[in-house]
Design an enzyme around this catalytic site. Structure first.
Site, short mmCIF file in Angstrom:
data_model
loop_
_atom_site.label_atom_id
_atom_site.label_comp_id
_atom_site.label_asym_id
_atom_site.label_seq_id
_atom_site.Cartn_x
_atom_site.Cartn_y
_atom_site.Cartn_z
N GLU A 108 -25.78 -12.03 -19.71
CA GLU A 108 -27.27 -12.17 -19.88
C GLU A 108 -27.43 -11.28 -21.00
O GLU A 108 -27.20 -9.86 -20.97
CB GLU A 108 -28.17 -11.62 -18.70
CG GLU A 108 -27.62 -12.37 -17.45
CD GLU A 108 -28.23 -13.58 -17.34
OE1 GLU A 108 -29.47 -13.93 -18.15
OE2 GLU A 108 -28.05 -14.71 -16.52
N GLU A 112 14.61 -12.39 23.84
CA GLU A 112 15.41 -11.36 23.77
C GLU A 112 16.40 -11.35 22.51
O GLU A 112 17.08 -11.98 22.62
CB GLU A 112 16.28 -11.19 25.24
CG GLU A 112 15.44 -11.40 26.41
CD GLU A 112 14.88 -10.06 26.65
OE1 GLU A 112 15.13 -8.84 26.25
OE2 GLU A 112 13.56 -10.16 27.64
#
Length: 1634
Positions: free
Chosen positions: A319, A751
């Site tokens: 702008e 495990e």
């Protein structure tokens, strides 16, 4: 041969596409050139000199551009990319050294101006830039380098039609010209990622031309020039929620965009200040002169987002000036301001990396190849020459090139330096003998499952490809290997936390770090989410989780999961398998569930227990609810956190990583009998499949002999490395069983090794053993069947629908979006989908050997009445986020935001009432300490009429005066609703169906003292009396030390109306939502519902749901799951409003903290309103959910006050009309209805998250049973019993009367001496001197049993005084008892005994009178001081009735009376003493001496009490007299100074009265306690007497026979009485039934 049977080389696949692309570009460029060939407008042929003082219209612009193109033909080329609506050319000037059609090696750059026709500065500035570049080429080194090395395209005007309609000097765009000739805003019409922008091509030919131009030319960098302020805006321009202001919409290249925007802003002298000071908004500021587009304001359909997402191009919007069309005299200033910025920005097209992608076999350039940068979820593609340009900031990157048909190539550790781009070329090798077709994903699947396998896991042909050389030579080259973790070590908590934070920051596009709660020692339970869209559940994408370190000393899982996080992140975009898993799965990884236990564990621990449990010493894998056994241990914080986590996410598959063995363990973990044996789950086959998938990839695990070297388990064996949990050993309270039984998630326990805490040097070995297993297990989530369950009418997903599989007794439910995943082993199945309120649908499906089968269900709703169906459809529509999002831009709201003081707020509310009288009602609830009104505004279609069948919602703000944001939001919300009523159909419907009550400010006094921009001050937090109102809501008087504040009382009265369904309170100081309780230890019965309501608000807020408050002044900063917290975890205290609302108003209340700053500046209010508007609206929708209904009896009569019990805990009550409405979390709930006189009713209801409350009718039957028997029978029996009791009483009275007149029997006369025993009881009962309550337990009457008892007592005395061996007998007349043959002891009952009886009765009477007199005397003395205070006040109803002079007279009179009574009692005692000294009496009755002593003790106590009380009274009177003069002086001073403290005096007097009453109550209670002790003593005495009587009866047969005769007579009387009762009962029953 291999080329014929396998896939084509990547070059062969792409050659045709490349040729086609070249042809299209050639045709497009030819057409563009033809369009550009227009007749030059009349004018001079020579180049004009730029004056910078005028605007060019289209004709002048065309002339100027053509003139420049002719003047610099070697570097400038003018063409048109299309035409506008009115036929004007869209001119583009191309500037570069080599003007051939297209040459590799130069990045393309473009500037576009004048997109909005009335924003004209950009149009002229770009013309000036063209002239600047052309005229200075060859002279200015900077310009020359730019032109030589960059392909520059400049379009001065994208909207020439709009420019022609604009007016010079129009700064605000009021004259028109912004849009094109068809009134289309070109910067709102591009395709948008968050919505569809449907624009007719004929209405916006400019748009079509631009999109074609952008897509065909692979621009690298671009700038879009606008006007209206001075700032550089970068993507994204909008967001999914389309919040109008303040929502930061982050792009993957956000850091790069911010850098590019700053480059432009820093070179612009105005923009760099960040303060454009534009006339329309002089206070607007932008930090560093830049802003995120959506954060500034939402722009759907913007061009810069289209460039980024569709065009390979990075674009920002500049702008340039505050005035859109400033006077031409300003042009020179604007040019000077922007020149350096324009040049500097263009130069940034040369940063990052650049290079070429070629095929390895032929060296052919590969077009369309994707260039991926690890950690940035945005790719660019190569051009037709195989060239690419990837803008990057300085740093080290992993860059991958990939294209279908070729093996991807990754360059690791690419160093990008500041300035010139790093050159990085790729050579891609074609894949051979792999089934990869054109439709294959951008990676190659090498196995028949869902992803590639590693080298060595498949066949040789799968793990090798033809290398460079001649086609068909068969030269084998190894497949590119994924990157492995760089370091292996143990990570303690802080180290792990830094590791997770580092990877979260390095790979923000695929990771999200969040916490699900805290451990006992307040360590965060971190979870890393890895997905292509982190933080978002994608429809149809399964969710997976890994959990490690549940036992603190089992650490291998913790480290493997950290390795897995690193592996996935580093290989995303380069390794096909990792990329596939991340793109198709939402993966959640929790490295440590027990961080406390880990910190005390010891490295090298093989099988120990230190650190296994949490810091409360509870085993977390025995702490979950169990299906077979009740777990008595308290639920631990870690357990609760994981349970809530599992309920909140739709997990499909999970693994819990442990240590101590080497096996995959699957459910069930325990057995109903607690026996070690196989305990199969309904999905046993599925669990075996997924467990085996993990074990097979681990070579040691699959052998089944895990721990041969560990002495504890020498013979342990698991076939194929898997086992059923209960068949191994029983684990009640395990996590995997809880997951399976309570969620949709299938979980196994893995495990990982026989050593629980191995040394760090062993960790690489564990990673190598488990890497393939960890990845393969994630693949298992893509097995079975998946799909959607939708409503056949509107196509929306149905949450909580049930998916059942025939012959498998375990169902799952759909997620809130309606999607489901059902893990199944391959084979045929019969599936059924069902949902509450819908007809079920079933189908047959065959699950394939690999992959997943898509099975969708469409359910038809069961017919509802039209009104309810309409409401259901309306609420369901608004419950979906897009529909609620669309509601916001379709409604009007005010735009002026400022803070309102009390006076302005009051006028504002009155204004709403006056302007919208049909839908508003203003009510004054009470007033504050400083007499400001507490207002309540009701918004409804019938505000003055009660509508108990409608839900009622309460919005409250301002309980803390220093946090007024909530007040302003509610005022704006009220305005928003009122203005849109009648204009917007959805808002109108919500108001018509809901009663909305808004309390904008509870604490107006505190608000008046607070100051704007004070973010942390407590000034104004409390009310004018210094009380924090949120600590003043107590329902029980016992909990309250003082009276409630006036403000509190006003709100409490409103809450206790018990008509509200939901309450939302707004506060400040953070950005999160809290739910009850604020009390630190209060259990929350309906926590799931309260948390759900808070989550709904947070999820509709653009940032709150992220869980990162980001408040510097807040200790709760960040890491709040879903932005929701239990209030006690934030700040625990008693007396909160939300707790009172739940406990005494039976209404759930949540508190929303709207901003970090307590009192932010007013310019932040618009963004805060934008952030909270959708959430506030969502509460209006949410209040219509849950369960509602009516309670009535069989006749249809509504029952008000019936109690509705929810899930056995929460209670609500029906209101007028029998209606009730209660909010509940989605799920199945149990309802019990209870009303007095009716049978209890039970129902089960299903609550859905996106549907309105189902209407439930509860009909009561009369409760005709009492104690389980019919009511008629119980009533008849009760009547018979009452009649029998009355008759029995009459008979007993008659018998007793007859007996009292008989004096013929010798033993009957003995009853007169029963007074001795009565006297003992009486004296004991009044032994407390001034007992007020003792007379309640005295009974002066005597029964036959009392007479007998007295007789026996006297007999005991005689026996005690006589020899035991003396025979006992009676004379013939029965009037005397003879002891021995020669001696007789005669009791003359009517002589001395009568005298003794009279004296004792006189003594008792005097004692009772003295007791009462002393109590009155004590009260008189206690009230003396308060009466003096009352006399000083004015005459009013608060002044005591007796003044001091009256009390003095009463004191003297009562003193005299008490002294007289004491004298009389002394005389009676003396006479009793004389009687006892009579010869013979003492020896006959030793109890008389004891009685006399008791009477003397009482006299002495009364005398002492009297003198003590009298002296106290005299002392008080003397003190009051001494203080009287001082009080008079004070009163004189007060009256002389004009100070009116009457209210204070009245309060003091009332306080004194309360204190006196309190003392009297305490005295009374102490007397009652003393009496209780006396009664207990009497009970013991009676038991002792009974035992003595029994002993006596056993020793003397005559007495025993006497007792037997008495018992016989009693039995006879009982039989007679029973007969009478039976006859009466029969008569009554006959009467009742006939």
């Amino acid at each position: 041969m291999s080329r014929q049977t396998g896939a084509k080389p990547c070059s062969a696949q792409l050659q045709f596409r490349s040729l086609l692309f070249v042809f299209v570009v050639f045709i497009g460029s030819t057409k563009s050139s033809r369009v550009g060939e227009v007749t030059d407008p009349p004018g001079p042929a020579t180049e004009e000199v730029e004056s910078y003082k005028r605007y060019y219209n289209f004709v002048e612009l065309t002339r100027r551009l053509k003139s420049l193109a002719r003047s610099y033909p070697h570097i400038a080329d003018l063409s048109s990319v299309g035409r506008s609506v009115e036929g004007r050319e869209l001119w583009v000037m191309r500037i570069t050294k080599d003007l051939r059609a297209e040459a590799p090696g130069k990045p393309k750059f473009k500037y576009v101006g004048n997109m909005h026709g009335d924003e004209t500065v950009s149009r002229q500035v770009l013309v000036y830039l063209i002239e600047y570049l052309l005229s200075r080429y060859g002279d200015d080194r900077r310009v020359t380098d730019l032109v030589n090395n960059t392909d520059i395209y400049i379009m001065p005007s994208m909207n020439p039609d709009g420019f022609e309609r604009s007016v010079e000097g129009d700064c605000n765009g009021n004259a028109g010209g912004r849009n094109n000739a068809k009134d289309i805003d070109l910067n709102r019409s591009f395709p948008d990622q968050f919505g569809t922008e449907d624009v007719n091509e004929d209405d916006a030919p400019e748009l079509t031309a631009m999109m074609k131009w952008i897509v065909e030319n692979k621009f690298v960098l671009s700038g879009n020039l606008h006007g209206g302020t001075v700032v550089a805006s970068y993507p994204f321009d909008d967001s999914a929620s389309h919040v109008r202001y303040g929502f930061y919409s982050l792009s993957p290249d956000d850091a790069l965009f911010r850098y590019l925007a700053r480059v432009y802003a820093e070179n612009n002298p105005v923009m760099s200040t960040g303060e454009p000071k534009c006339e329309g908004d002089p206070g607007e500021t932008f930090k560093d002169g830049i802003t995120n587009g959506a954060s500034w304001y939402d722009v759907p359909g913007g061009m810069q987002d289209f460039n980024y997402l569709q065009g390979n191009c990075m674009e920002i919007t500049m702008e340039l000036s505050c005035c859109k069309y400033p006077p031409a005299t300003q042009l020179h200033v604007e040019w000077n301001n922007n020149l350096q910025s324009l040049l500097a920005y263009m130069e940034k097209v040369h940063i990052g990396v650049r290079g070429f992608v070629k095929e390895a076999l032929t060296g052919t350039p590969v077009s369309g190849a994707d260039i991926m940068v690890a950690g940035i979820n945005h790719n660019v593609s190569t051009g037709r020459f195989g060239d690419y340009y990837r803008l990057l900031l300085p740093g080290v990157y992993n860059v991958t090139a990939t294209v279908p048909g070729c093996a991807p190539m990754t360059e690791v550790g690419v160093q990008v330096m500041a300035g010139k781009a790093t050159e990085l070329n790729f050579t891609l090798t074609p894949l051979r003998d792999v089934g990869v077709g054109p439709s294959t994903a951008p990676y190659t699947t090498l196995s028949a499952t869902t992803g590639p396998t590693s080298a060595g896991s498949g066949s040789s042909t799968d793990s090798a490809v033809l290398g460079p050389g001649l086609p068909g030579t068969g030269t084998l080259v190894p497949e590119p290997q994924p990157l492995q973790p760089e370091e292996f070590r143990h990570h303690h908590y802080s180290d792990m936390e830094l590791f997770l934070q580092r990877f979260s920051m390095l790979y923000p596009s695929i990771t999200r770090l969040y916490s699900i709660g805290k451990s006992v020692q307040d360590r965060q339970l971190w979870v890393m989410e890895i997905s292509d869209n982190p933080g978002e559940h994608e429809e149809g994408e399964p969710e997976f989780k890994y959990i490690g370190n549940m036992h603190g000393n089992e650490v291998v899982g913790r480290e493997l999961l950290l390795n897995l996080i690193e592996y996935l992140c580093r290989n995303y975009g380069s390794d096909p398998e990792a990329t596939y898993l991340i793109n198709t799965t939402r993966i959640h990884i929790m490295p440590s569930m027990n961080p406390d236990g880990y910190e005390v564990s010891l490295e090298g621990d093989v099988s120990g227990y230190q650190g296994r449990n949490n810091s409360n010493n509870f085993d977390l894998n025995r702490n979950f609810p169990d299906q077979f056994k009740t777990i008595g241990e308290p639920r631990q914080p870690e357990t609760i956190a994981v349970m809530n986590w599992a309920r909140n996410y739709p997990f499909v598959l999970s693994a819990n990583l442990h240590g101590g063995s080497l096996v995959v363990n699957y459910p069930f973990d325990d057995d109903p009998d607690g026996v070690t044996r196989y305990s199969a789950s309904p999905d046993d086959a599925v669990f075996k499949m997924v467990s085996s998938a993990y074990a097979k990839e681990n070579p040691l695990m699959s052998k089944g002999h895990p721990c041969v070297d560990i002495k504890e388990y020498p013979d342990e064996y698991f076939q194929d490395g898997v086992t059923n949990g209960a068949n191994w050993y029983n684990v009640p309270g395990g996590m995997q069983d809880w997951n399976y039984m309570n969620t949709n998630c299938f979980e196994v326990t893995i495990e990982l090794g026989c050593v629980k805490y191995p040394h760090a040097e062993e960790l690489p070995q564990y990673w190598e053993q488990n890497r393939r297993s960890l990845l393969q297990f994630i693949h298992q989530v893509h097995r079975g069947a998946k799909g959607m369950v939708t409503d056949s009418k509107d196509g929306t997903g149905i949450p909580n629908a049930t998916i059942t599989v025939d012959k498998i007794h375990h169902s799952i439910t759909t997620n809130k979006a309606g999607d489901y995943w059902r893990l199944l082993v391959p084979g045929p199945y019969h599936l059924t989908a069902s949902a509450e309120g819908y007809t079920s649908v079933d189908t047959y499906v065959t699950v394939p050997q690999e992959g997943v089968e898509q099975v969708d269900f469409k359910l038809t709703r069961i017919h509802l009445n039209p009104n309810e169906e309409d409401l259901q459809s309306f609420i369901k529509q608004l419950s979906t986020s897009p529909d609620l999002d669309r509601l916001i831009p379709d409604t009007t709201t005010s735009s002026s935001f400022r803070y309102h003081g009390y006076k302005e707020m009051s006028e504002f509310l009155r204004g709403l009432k006056l302007n919208f009288p049909k839908i508003t009602a203003l009510r004054r609830l009470g007033q504050s300490v400083e007499f400001r009104a507490i207002w309540a505004l009701e918004i409804s279609n019938k505000p003055e009429e009660p509508e108990p069948n409608e839900p009622k919602i309460r919005f409250v703000a301002g309980i803390h005066g220093n946090a007024p944001v909530g007040t302003e939001l509610l005022l704006e919300f009220a305005t928003y609703l009122c203005i849109n009523y009648g204009k917007n159909a959805a808002i109108t419907r919500l108001i018509n169906e809901t009663r909305i009550v808004i309390l904008p400010s509870i604490n107006p006094d505190g608000r008046e003292r607070a100051r704007e921009r004070d973010c942390t001050s407590t000034e104004g937090m409390a009310n004018a009396a210094g009380k924090d109102l949120d600590t003043d809501f107590f329902g029980n008087v016992s909990q309250r030390a003082t009276e409630p504040q006036l403000e509190t009382r006003a709100v409490m009265d409103l809450i206790q109306e018990k008509s509200f369904t939901l309450s939302v309170a707004l506060d400040g100081g953070s950005v999160l939502v809290t739910y009850p309780y604020d009390k630190p230890v209060q259990p929350v019965e309906n926590e799931s519902t309260l948390r759900y309501l808070a989550t709904v608000y947070a999820n509709n807020h653009p940032t709150m749901y992220l869980g990162d408050a980001g408040c510097r002044n807040n200790s709760q900063m960040g890491n709040i799951p879903e932005g929701v917290l239990r209030a006690a975890e934030m700040h625990s205290h008693m007396g909160s409003m939300k707790d009172f609302s739940v406990d005494f108003g039976h209404c759930p209340e949540i508190t929303v903290y709207t901003s970090c700053c307590l009192f932010p500046s007013s310019d932040q209010l618009p963004s805060l309103w934008a952030q909270n508007r959708k959430s506030l609206l969502s509460m209006l929708v949410e209040v219509h959910k849950g369960v509602r209904g009516v309670v009535r009896d069989k006749t249809g009569k509504p029952i008000a006050g019936a109690m509705i019990v929810l899930n056995g805990g929460v209670r609500v009550f029906t209101v007028e009309g029998g209606y009730f409405h209660v909010l509940l979390a989605p799920g199945v709930h149990k309802i019990e209805a209870i009303a007095e006189g009716y049978q209890q009713q039970r129902q089960e209801v299903v609550v859905l998250s996106n549907e309105a409350a189902r209407f439930v009718t509860i009909e009561f039957d009369m409760d005709n049973s009492i104690f389980g028997l019919p009511r008629e029978l119980v009533v008849a029996a009760a009547a018979a019993a009452m009649t029998a009791l009355a008759i029995t009483a009459c008979i007993i009275w008659c018998v007793c009367s007859a007996k009292s007149n008989r004096e013929k029997d010798g033993f009957h006369r003995l009853r007169q001496h029963g007074d001795d025993y009565d006297d003992e009881i009486h004296l004991t009962s009044v032994g407390s001197k001034k007992s007020l309550l003792s007379h309640e337990f005295q009974d002066e009457s005597e029964s036959d049993e009392d007479t007998l008892l007295s007789c026996l007592l006297n007999l005991l005395v005689v026996m005690a005084l006589s020899p035991v061996s003396s025979p006992l007998g009676w004379d013939t007349k029965g009037t005397r008892m003879v002891l021995g043959r020669d001696m007789s002891l005669v009791w003359h009952i009517n002589d001395n005994a009568q005298l003794d009886l009279n004296l004792r009765k006189q003594a008792r009477q005097l004692e009772n009178e003295l007791d009462l007199k002393l109590v009155s005397f004590s009260k008189l003395c206690t009230s003396y001081s308060s009466s003096r205070d009352g006399r000083r006040g004015d005459s009013s109803d608060t002044t005591p009735l007796l003044n001091n002079s009256t009390q003095d007279r009463m004191f003297e009179t009562m003193s005299v009376e008490i002294e007289q009574l004491l004298a009389k009692l002394t005389g009676v005692n003396d006479k009793m003493a004389e009687y006892t000294s009579t010869p013979g009496v003492t020896s006959l009755n030793a109890a008389l001496m004891h009685t006399l002593q008791r009477h003397r003790d009482i006299l002495q106590d009364y005398t002492h009490e009297f003198h003590k009380t009298k002296s106290n009274f005299l002392a008080v009177r003397e003190r009051e007299d001494l203080l009287g003069s001082v009080r008079k002086d004070i009163e004189t001073y007060k009256s002389g100074s004009g100070v009116n403290n009457r209210r204070t005096e009245l309060f003091l007097k009332e306080h004194e009265h309360l204190r006196n009453s309190d003392r009297l109550i305490e005295d009374t209670i102490s007397i009652a306690m003393a009496t209780k002790e006396n009664m207990t003593s009497q009970r013991g005495m009676l038991k002792s007497i009974q035992s003595r009587v029994n002993t006596l009866a056993n020793r003397f047969p005559a007495i025993n026979s006497l007792i037997q005769r008495i018992n016989l007579r009693k039995r006879r009387d009982s039989l007679i009485l029973g007969g009478v009762i039976g006859i009466c009962t029969i008569i009554l029953l006959l009467y009742a039934f006939h």
